[in-house]
Write an enzyme that holds these catalytic residues in place. Structure first.
Site, short mmCIF file in Angstrom:
data_model
loop_
_atom_site.label_atom_id
_atom_site.label_comp_id
_atom_site.label_asym_id
_atom_site.label_seq_id
_atom_site.Cartn_x
_atom_site.Cartn_y
_atom_site.Cartn_z
N HIS A 128 0.82 -1.21 0.00
CA HIS A 128 0.00 0.00 0.00
C HIS A 128 0.85 1.26 0.00
CE1 HIS A 128 -4.08 -1.59 0.19
NE2 HIS A 128 -3.48 -2.67 0.63
N GLU A 136 -12.31 -10.20 -7.87
CA GLU A 136 -10.90 -10.33 -7.49
C GLU A 136 -10.56 -11.74 -7.05
OE1 GLU A 136 -10.26 -7.33 -4.49
OE2 GLU A 136 -12.29 -7.57 -3.72
N CYS A 164 -10.16 -1.59 -11.59
CA CYS A 164 -9.70 -0.60 -10.61
C CYS A 164 -8.37 -0.99 -9.98
CB CYS A 164 -10.75 -0.37 -9.52
SG CYS A 164 -11.03 -1.79 -8.45
N ASP A 202 -5.57 -8.30 -6.37
CA ASP A 202 -5.92 -9.57 -5.70
C ASP A 202 -6.19 -10.68 -6.70
OD1 ASP A 202 -5.59 -9.17 -3.00
OD2 ASP A 202 -7.55 -8.28 -2.70
#
Length: 539
Positions: A188, A429, A500, A453
């Site tokens: 992240h 995902e 996304c 993911d």
């Protein structure tokens, strides 16, 4: 001048002072002490320092977020002086002749466990508060410095690694670049760097103890070089790279205000991914056509208790109003895996990426889910909102979500609170969701493919494991075929589908995605114009 080679997670060049973020390793060692009185004095000094810090945080929060939200720091000040808590620490130092850090750590763990096991939810939430004040005391005792964001000049942040809860609390205006010793290219921290359009390096073999905050540094994201105390020639070369990047940015600015349409007339919406209310500024600066992923977990990270309905409602409403009618897709709570919060009591898991996370938490703890849904349905009256649910694997989950949404709507109706039921979609995902895409599409309004993911689950690779970076291949044909299968499943049911994940910003794949039939690409704000330019130049 010293040079270190790492791995680049976002290109670009930064020049500026270094700020070293040093953290404890999480293990407080037990040490025998000879002078008990001196150890108690150390404890009192650390406590006084903590009170000063908390007082300053209260005043800052009072100005920025109001009295109600600032009160948590007053609570921490009171808990710090709690007689039982302090007596337990003092007793351990005096009777066992151990160092203050160890006494605080053990006492904090004991008190936190007591609170966590209470029946009352309010008291359970105090477990995280005890951990927070104990960690603050230990930081002060060990001499660990906190970054003073209020008075810090823009800097290159250097750390061993950064967690999502740490990055969410940072003042992004003060960050020139990230440099970490550990971390994954899919962490992240990397995602944040790409959103902010700042260079970031991971896997940099630098000894933090040898670095001093304030030393000049250069981060070269193109060649993955971190330069400490550079000479004039290196600084001049870095400035030249910045000038070339500025020229490229100027050329891309020509695409502002243009629709994302191919030469043959095929329209593809280019939206932006954000992680907080303040990130809307990046969306507007880069002329995104909407927000394709609003990570709502920013409201939950770095806190000691769940955000209430009004706090969430106000945040969602502010984003919707600021976007002025453009679509805003908000993802419901996606906590778990590498994004943990103490107050939910998730516990440690052997394989958290495939564990108790995202929609699974919401369906197991419906009171948490309902609070967020109430805020979202109320906010839907103020703009073009869409909701999407993460980590879906079955139609049963979607049907249960629809039941809960109906229950929430009925509650709001009874209470005569204005609301609207917005467009609702799911994230694709997992391979299970891909294989069930035709059936799932019949139950929702849209799909958004979370390629980060989807790639890790398809390739059986933990994307947070830096040892596996060389094996992590989002261009793997299996991943691309799953994307095609998802698009086909959505279109068969007359539903739109977007991407996304980070792969959406990979301009080497933009043409292929358009040929696959993708309807929307949601990317880091800094990548909006690059993706748009690619679409506009396509036949």
């Amino acid at each position: 001048m010293e040079k270190y080679i790492g791995k680049s997670v976002y290109k670009g060049t930064a020049i500026g002072p270094i700020n070293v973020l040093k953290k404890r390793d999480g293990i407080v060692k037990r040490q025998h002490i000879e002078d008990v009185a001196a150890e108690l004095e150390r404890l009192e000094a650390a406590k006084a320092q903590a009170q000063t810090q908390l007082g300053a945080l209260y005043e800052k929060a009072l100005q920025e977020v109001g009295e109600v939200n600032a009160q948590i720091f007053e609570v921490h000040q009171m808990m710090l002086e709690d007689e039982d808590y302090q007596d337990a620490i003092h007793s351990m130092i005096e009777t066992e002749e151990v160092n203050a850090e160890y006494a605080v750590a053990v006492t904090g763990d004991n008190f936190a466990e007591i609170f966590a096991n209470m029946d009352d939810e309010y008291m359970q939430a105090r477990s995280a508060d005890v951990k927070d004040i104990s960690n603050r005391l230990i930081r002060n005792l060990s001499g660990e410095e906190e970054l003073d964001w209020a008075h810090m000049e823009p800097s290159i942040i250097v750390a061993d690694d950064l967690t999502p809860s740490e990055t969410v609390q940072m003042d992004k205006r003060k960050i020139l670049a990230f440099v970490t010793v550990h971390g994954s290219t899919n962490s992240h921290t990397a995602i944040l760097a790409r959103m902010m359009n700042i260079p970031a390096l991971i896997g940099v073999p630098v000894e933090l103890d040898r670095l001093h905050s304030g030393t000049m540094g250069i981060v070269d994201g193109k060649d993955a070089v971190f330069c400490v105390d550079p000479d004039e020639a290196a600084i001049a070369a870095a400035r030249e790279m910045q000038a070339r990047a500025a020229e490229q940015k100027r050329l891309l600015a020509n695409y502002k205000g243009r629709p994302s349409v191919t030469k043959s007339g095929r329209k593809v919406n280019v939206y932006a991914n954000i992680g907080s209310v303040s990130d809307v500024a990046y969306v507007q600066e880069n002329d995104a056509e909407g927000i394709g992923l609003f990570r709502s977990e920013f409201l939950y990270l770095g806190k000691t208790a769940l955000p209430d309905e009004n706090e969430q409602f106000n945040a969602y409403r502010q984003v919707l109003q600021t976007m002025g009618g453009k679509k805003v897709i908000i993802r419901t709570l996606d906590i778990g895996a590498d994004k943990n919060v103490d107050y939910l009591g998730l516990g440690k898991e052997d394989n958290p990426a495939m564990g108790y996370r995202a929609i699974r938490i919401c369906l197991k703890q419906p009171e948490v889910f309902k609070t967020q849904l109430r805020a979202l349905l109320r906010a839907a009256k103020y703009g073009n909102l869409a909701i999407m649910y993460p980590m879906i694997i079955s139609t049963d989950e979607v049907l249960r979500i629809r039941e809960i949404v109906a229950e929430v709507a009925a509650e709001l109706e009874r209470e005569q609170i204005p609301y609207a039921i917005p467009e609702q979609g799911i994230m694709i995902e997992t391979p299970a969701a891909v294989m069930m895409s035709a059936e799932l599409a019949e139950l929702v309004d849209f799909f958004s493919i979370g390629t980060n993911d989807l790639t890790q689950y398809t390739l059986a690779i933990d994307r947070q494991n830096e040892k596996l970076d060389d094996f992590y291949n989002p261009h793997h044909e299996a991943v691309l075929r799953m994307i095609q299968m998802t698009i086909d499943g959505a279109h068969k049911a007359g539903k739109w589908v977007g991407i996304c994940g980070e792969l959406g910003a990979d301009t080497t794949l933009t043409e292929r995605f358009v040929e696959m039939g993708i309807d929307e690409l949601s990317v880091a704000p800094s990548m909006v114009l690059s993706v748009r330019s690619k679409i506009c130049e396509m036949e």
